[in-house]
Design an enzyme around this catalytic site. Sequence first.
Site, PDB file in Angstrom:
ATOM      1  N   GLY A 120      -1.361  -9.135  12.738  1.00  0.00           N
ATOM      2  CA  GLY A 120      -1.931  -7.807  12.982  1.00  0.00           C
ATOM      3  C   GLY A 120      -2.667  -7.185  11.819  1.00  0.00           C
ATOM      4  O   GLY A 120      -2.555  -5.980  11.601  1.00  0.00           O
ATOM      5  N   THR A 121      -3.413  -8.002  11.098  1.00  0.00           N
ATOM      6  CA  THR A 121      -4.257  -7.420  10.043  1.00  0.00           C
ATOM      7  C   THR A 121      -5.695  -7.883  10.212  1.00  0.00           C
ATOM      8  O   THR A 121      -5.937  -9.032  10.589  1.00  0.00           O
ATOM      9  CB  THR A 121      -3.748  -7.753   8.624  1.00  0.00           C
ATOM     10  OG1 THR A 121      -4.653  -7.177   7.662  1.00  0.00           O
ATOM     11  CG2 THR A 121      -3.625  -9.241   8.369  1.00  0.00           C
ATOM     12  N   GLN A 153      -7.525 -10.362  18.299  1.00  0.00           N
ATOM     13  CA  GLN A 153      -8.966 -10.389  17.996  1.00  0.00           C
ATOM     14  C   GLN A 153      -9.249 -11.392  16.884  1.00  0.00           C
ATOM     15  O   GLN A 153      -8.381 -11.638  16.043  1.00  0.00           O
ATOM     16  CB  GLN A 153      -9.422  -9.006  17.487  1.00  0.00           C
ATOM     17  CG  GLN A 153      -9.184  -7.853  18.438  1.00  0.00           C
ATOM     18  CD  GLN A 153     -10.015  -7.963  19.701  1.00  0.00           C
ATOM     19  OE1 GLN A 153     -11.091  -8.583  19.704  1.00  0.00           O
ATOM     20  NE2 GLN A 153      -9.519  -7.407  20.788  1.00  0.00           N
ATOM     21  N   HIS A 197       0.821  -1.225   0.000  1.00  0.00           N
ATOM     22  CA  HIS A 197       0.000   0.000   0.000  1.00  0.00           C
ATOM     23  C   HIS A 197       0.847   1.263   0.000  1.00  0.00           C
ATOM     24  O   HIS A 197       0.377   2.324   0.419  1.00  0.00           O
ATOM     25  CB  HIS A 197      -0.975  -0.019   1.195  1.00  0.00           C
ATOM     26  CG  HIS A 197      -2.011  -1.104   1.092  1.00  0.00           C
ATOM     27  ND1 HIS A 197      -2.696  -1.613   2.173  1.00  0.00           N
ATOM     28  CD2 HIS A 197      -2.478  -1.781   0.001  1.00  0.00           C
ATOM     29  CE1 HIS A 197      -3.545  -2.555   1.754  1.00  0.00           C
ATOM     30  NE2 HIS A 197      -3.425  -2.680   0.447  1.00  0.00           N
ATOM     31  N   CYS A 216       3.998  13.690  -7.204  1.00  0.00           N
ATOM     32  CA  CYS A 216       3.087  14.681  -7.767  1.00  0.00           C
ATOM     33  C   CYS A 216       1.770  14.000  -8.162  1.00  0.00           C
ATOM     34  O   CYS A 216       1.784  12.950  -8.802  1.00  0.00           O
ATOM     35  CB  CYS A 216       3.740  15.334  -8.980  1.00  0.00           C
ATOM     36  SG  CYS A 216       2.641  16.452  -9.842  1.00  0.00           S
TER      37      CYS A 216
HETATM   38  C1  BJW Z   1      -2.943  -6.337  16.723  1.00  0.00           C
HETATM   39  C2  BJW Z   1      -2.439  -5.589  17.751  1.00  0.00           C
HETATM   40  C3  BJW Z   1      -1.249  -6.035  18.286  1.00  0.00           C
HETATM   41  C4  BJW Z   1      -4.199  -4.599  17.166  1.00  0.00           C
HETATM   42  N1  BJW Z   1      -0.666  -7.136  17.798  1.00  0.00           N
HETATM   43  N2  BJW Z   1      -2.357  -7.414  16.253  1.00  0.00           N
HETATM   44  C5  BJW Z   1     -13.110  -7.415  -3.025  1.00  0.00           C
HETATM   45  C6  BJW Z   1     -14.179  -7.466  -2.164  1.00  0.00           C
HETATM   46  C7  BJW Z   1     -14.661  -6.291  -1.562  1.00  0.00           C
HETATM   47  C8  BJW Z   1     -14.072  -5.048  -1.817  1.00  0.00           C
HETATM   48  C9  BJW Z   1     -13.000  -5.000  -2.681  1.00  0.00           C
HETATM   49  C10 BJW Z   1     -12.554  -6.170  -3.279  1.00  0.00           C
HETATM   50  N3  BJW Z   1     -11.481  -5.835  -4.051  1.00  0.00           N
HETATM   51  C11 BJW Z   1     -11.276  -4.502  -3.945  1.00  0.00           C
HETATM   52  C12 BJW Z   1     -12.194  -3.959  -3.131  1.00  0.00           C
HETATM   53  C13 BJW Z   1     -12.301  -2.523  -2.761  1.00  0.00           C
HETATM   54  C14 BJW Z   1     -11.301  -2.080  -1.726  1.00  0.00           C
HETATM   55  C15 BJW Z   1     -11.543  -2.872  -0.458  1.00  0.00           C
HETATM   56  O1  BJW Z   1     -10.857  -3.807  -0.116  1.00  0.00           O
HETATM   57  N4  BJW Z   1     -12.564  -2.485   0.305  1.00  0.00           N
HETATM   58  C16 BJW Z   1     -12.889  -3.169   1.556  1.00  0.00           C
HETATM   59  C17 BJW Z   1     -12.735  -2.194   2.741  1.00  0.00           C
HETATM   60  C18 BJW Z   1     -14.253  -3.731   1.454  1.00  0.00           C
HETATM   61  N5  BJW Z   1      -9.928  -2.220  -2.182  1.00  0.00           N
HETATM   62  C19 BJW Z   1      -9.346  -1.265  -2.907  1.00  0.00           C
HETATM   63  O2  BJW Z   1      -9.928  -0.232  -3.228  1.00  0.00           O
HETATM   64  C20 BJW Z   1      -7.918  -1.508  -3.371  1.00  0.00           C
HETATM   65  N6  BJW Z   1      -7.805  -1.196  -4.747  1.00  0.00           N
HETATM   66  C21 BJW Z   1      -8.367  -1.927  -5.704  1.00  0.00           C
HETATM   67  O3  BJW Z   1      -8.957  -2.946  -5.469  1.00  0.00           O
HETATM   68  O4  BJW Z   1      -8.184  -1.411  -6.950  1.00  0.00           O
HETATM   69  C22 BJW Z   1      -8.789  -2.034  -8.073  1.00  0.00           C
HETATM   70  C23 BJW Z   1      -8.229  -1.361  -9.296  1.00  0.00           C
HETATM   71  C24 BJW Z   1      -7.593  -2.125 -10.249  1.00  0.00           C
HETATM   72  C25 BJW Z   1      -7.060  -1.506 -11.391  1.00  0.00           C
HETATM   73  C26 BJW Z   1      -7.176  -0.129 -11.544  1.00  0.00           C
HETATM   74  C27 BJW Z   1      -7.787   0.643 -10.570  1.00  0.00           C
HETATM   75  C28 BJW Z   1      -8.312   0.021  -9.440  1.00  0.00           C
HETATM   76  C29 BJW Z   1      -6.946  -0.554  -2.677  1.00  0.00           C
HETATM   77  C30 BJW Z   1      -6.860  -0.788  -1.232  1.00  0.00           C
HETATM   78  C31 BJW Z   1      -5.901   0.251  -0.614  1.00  0.00           C
HETATM   79  C32 BJW Z   1      -5.950   0.222   0.883  1.00  0.00           C
HETATM   80  N7  BJW Z   1      -5.222   1.318   1.414  1.00  0.00           N
HETATM   81  C33 BJW Z   1      -5.186   1.564   2.853  1.00  0.00           C
HETATM   82  C34 BJW Z   1      -4.784   3.019   3.110  1.00  0.00           C
HETATM   83  C35 BJW Z   1      -3.314   3.236   2.866  1.00  0.00           C
HETATM   84  C36 BJW Z   1      -2.903   4.628   3.224  1.00  0.00           C
HETATM   85  C37 BJW Z   1      -3.150   4.947   4.674  1.00  0.00           C
HETATM   86  O5  BJW Z   1      -2.655   4.239   5.562  1.00  0.00           O
HETATM   87  O6  BJW Z   1      -3.846   5.916   4.918  1.00  0.00           O
HETATM   88  O7  BJW Z   1      -4.276   0.652   3.475  1.00  0.00           O
HETATM   89  S1  BJW Z   1      -6.742   1.173   3.669  1.00  0.00           S
HETATM   90  C38 BJW Z   1      -6.024   0.555   5.150  1.00  0.00           C
HETATM   91  O8  BJW Z   1      -6.402  -0.834   5.311  1.00  0.00           O
HETATM   92  C39 BJW Z   1      -4.500   0.598   4.927  1.00  0.00           C
HETATM   93  C40 BJW Z   1      -4.095  -0.739   5.488  1.00  0.00           C
HETATM   94  O9  BJW Z   1      -2.864  -1.138   4.930  1.00  0.00           O
HETATM   95  C41 BJW Z   1      -5.247  -1.645   5.117  1.00  0.00           C
HETATM   96  C42 BJW Z   1      -5.365  -2.874   5.936  1.00  0.00           C
HETATM   97  O10 BJW Z   1      -5.600  -2.554   7.265  1.00  0.00           O
HETATM   98  P1  BJW Z   1      -4.914  -3.425   8.418  1.00  0.00           P
HETATM   99  O11 BJW Z   1      -3.456  -3.308   8.310  1.00  0.00           O
HETATM  100  O12 BJW Z   1      -5.494  -4.779   8.397  1.00  0.00           O
HETATM  101  O13 BJW Z   1      -5.333  -2.599   9.729  1.00  0.00           O
HETATM  102  P2  BJW Z   1      -6.690  -2.625  10.572  1.00  0.00           P
HETATM  103  O14 BJW Z   1      -6.700  -1.374  11.378  1.00  0.00           O
HETATM  104  O15 BJW Z   1      -7.875  -2.914   9.722  1.00  0.00           O
HETATM  105  O16 BJW Z   1      -6.534  -3.897  11.528  1.00  0.00           O
HETATM  106  C43 BJW Z   1      -5.578  -3.952  12.544  1.00  0.00           C
HETATM  107  C44 BJW Z   1      -5.558  -5.363  13.099  1.00  0.00           C
HETATM  108  O17 BJW Z   1      -4.514  -5.438  14.046  1.00  0.00           O
HETATM  109  C45 BJW Z   1      -6.839  -5.776  13.833  1.00  0.00           C
HETATM  110  O18 BJW Z   1      -7.220  -7.075  13.416  1.00  0.00           O
HETATM  111  C46 BJW Z   1      -6.429  -5.793  15.306  1.00  0.00           C
HETATM  112  O19 BJW Z   1      -7.114  -6.783  16.078  1.00  0.00           O
HETATM  113  C47 BJW Z   1      -4.976  -6.132  15.193  1.00  0.00           C
HETATM  114  N8  BJW Z   1      -4.158  -5.674  16.303  1.00  0.00           N
HETATM  115  N9  BJW Z   1      -3.313  -4.488  17.978  1.00  0.00           N
HETATM  116  C48 BJW Z   1      -1.301  -7.790  16.761  1.00  0.00           C
HETATM  117  N10 BJW Z   1      -0.690  -5.347  19.304  1.00  0.00           N
HETATM  118 ZN    ZN Z   2       4.280  17.221 -11.380  1.00  0.00          ZN
END
Ligand code: BJW
Ligand code: ZN
Length: 253
Positions: free
Chosen positions: A193-194, A221, A119, A127
């Site tokens: 942690g995802t 969780q 990501h 840009c």
């Molecule tokens: C602990 C802990 C401790 C706590 N120890 N653990 C299929 C089905 C449905 C929807 C879609 C699909 N395919 C695509 C989609 C749409 C969308 C999507 O997935 N939506 C869902 C929300 C439904 N996906 C997209 O839009 C992606 N793009 C795409 O598909 O493009 C298609 C395309 C093709 C060609 C041309 C054009 C387009 C892009 C996804 C980008 C995600 N980006 C983000 C933001 C990054 C920037 C930022 O940080 O601001 O990435 S979203 C956010 O979620 C971030 C993270 O990397 C990502 C995952 O989150 P993560 O890491 O799992 O964190 P949390 O907070 O959710 O969970 C934390 C976990 O830790 C929990 O489980 C806790 O219990 C645990 N925890 N403490 C261990 N101490």
């Molecule tokens: Zn530029």
Amino acid sequence: MVEVREAAKVLSQARRVVVFTGAGISAESGVPTFRDALTGLWERFDAQALATPQAFQDDPDLVWGWYEWRRTVIRRVHPNPGHEAVAAIEARTPRSVVITQNVDDLHERAGSAGPLHLHGSLFEPRCASCARSAPVPDGEEPAEGRRLAPPRCEHCSGPVRPGVVWFGEALPEQILETAVQEATDCDVLLTIGTSGLVYPAAEIPKVAAMFGATVIQVNPQPTPLDAVAGINLHGTAATILPALVTAAWPRLS
Ligand code: BJW
Ligand code: ZN
């Protein structure tokens, strides 16, 4: 814990390991997870709505200010024993790779070699118009956060945006392809942690399981990946991972 011993045995015998991480691994360093409630200036906003191209187009100062504030937080914190244990697993396994969804640099700072950032990164602004890379700004943001106008591109004067992947944007093609390939080839995939909610990243543990790898999950969780994981270790990354490394390689620890 019986499950830690079982996971340690599988891990120590693996030749190819994929470590797949999310925001939870950085939580114990003091970095809020993506789905934690926002605070300060962003209290009334939802991270999922801010992490979109539309939000940046509608209110670039709000979104750029949020990312600069997050970069300040990350610069002030340190890798935790979870990141260090991941680097230790890499050092002890013949072929291993870290695939992270995180936009921080804590794996690199803990000594992991070239983690694949699915990501993007907070440290690679570019840009929004011509896509050329832009310098990482120097300043530090105030603790409560602030709105901040994005810098202008020195080539075309377009607004600079964070080098991260927002909802609706494609993941970096080559990195995604390599990550999927590694998942098909590994013996063990450790998912840490995802929430497993965001696609296509959430497919990676599923691909590994489909190709015969043992999936080990570390999370305090339940997640949708519980169903995919052969071994579920319920606890935090900074507690479970060092114990796992010690149990897997007692003579090296
Ligand atoms: C602990 C802990 C401790 C706590 N120890 N653990 C299929 C089905 C449905 C929807 C879609 C699909 N395919 C695509 C989609 C749409 C969308 C999507 O997935 N939506 C869902 C929300 C439904 N996906 C997209 O839009 C992606 N793009 C795409 O598909 O493009 C298609 C395309 C093709 C060609 C041309 C054009 C387009 C892009 C996804 C980008 C995600 N980006 C983000 C933001 C990054 C920037 C930022 O940080 O601001 O990435 S979203 C956010 O979620 C971030 C993270 O990397 C990502 C995952 O989150 P993560 O890491 O799992 O964190 P949390 O907070 O959710 O969970 C934390 C976990 O830790 C929990 O489980 C806790 O219990 C645990 N925890 N403490 C261990 N101490
Ligand atoms: Zn530029």
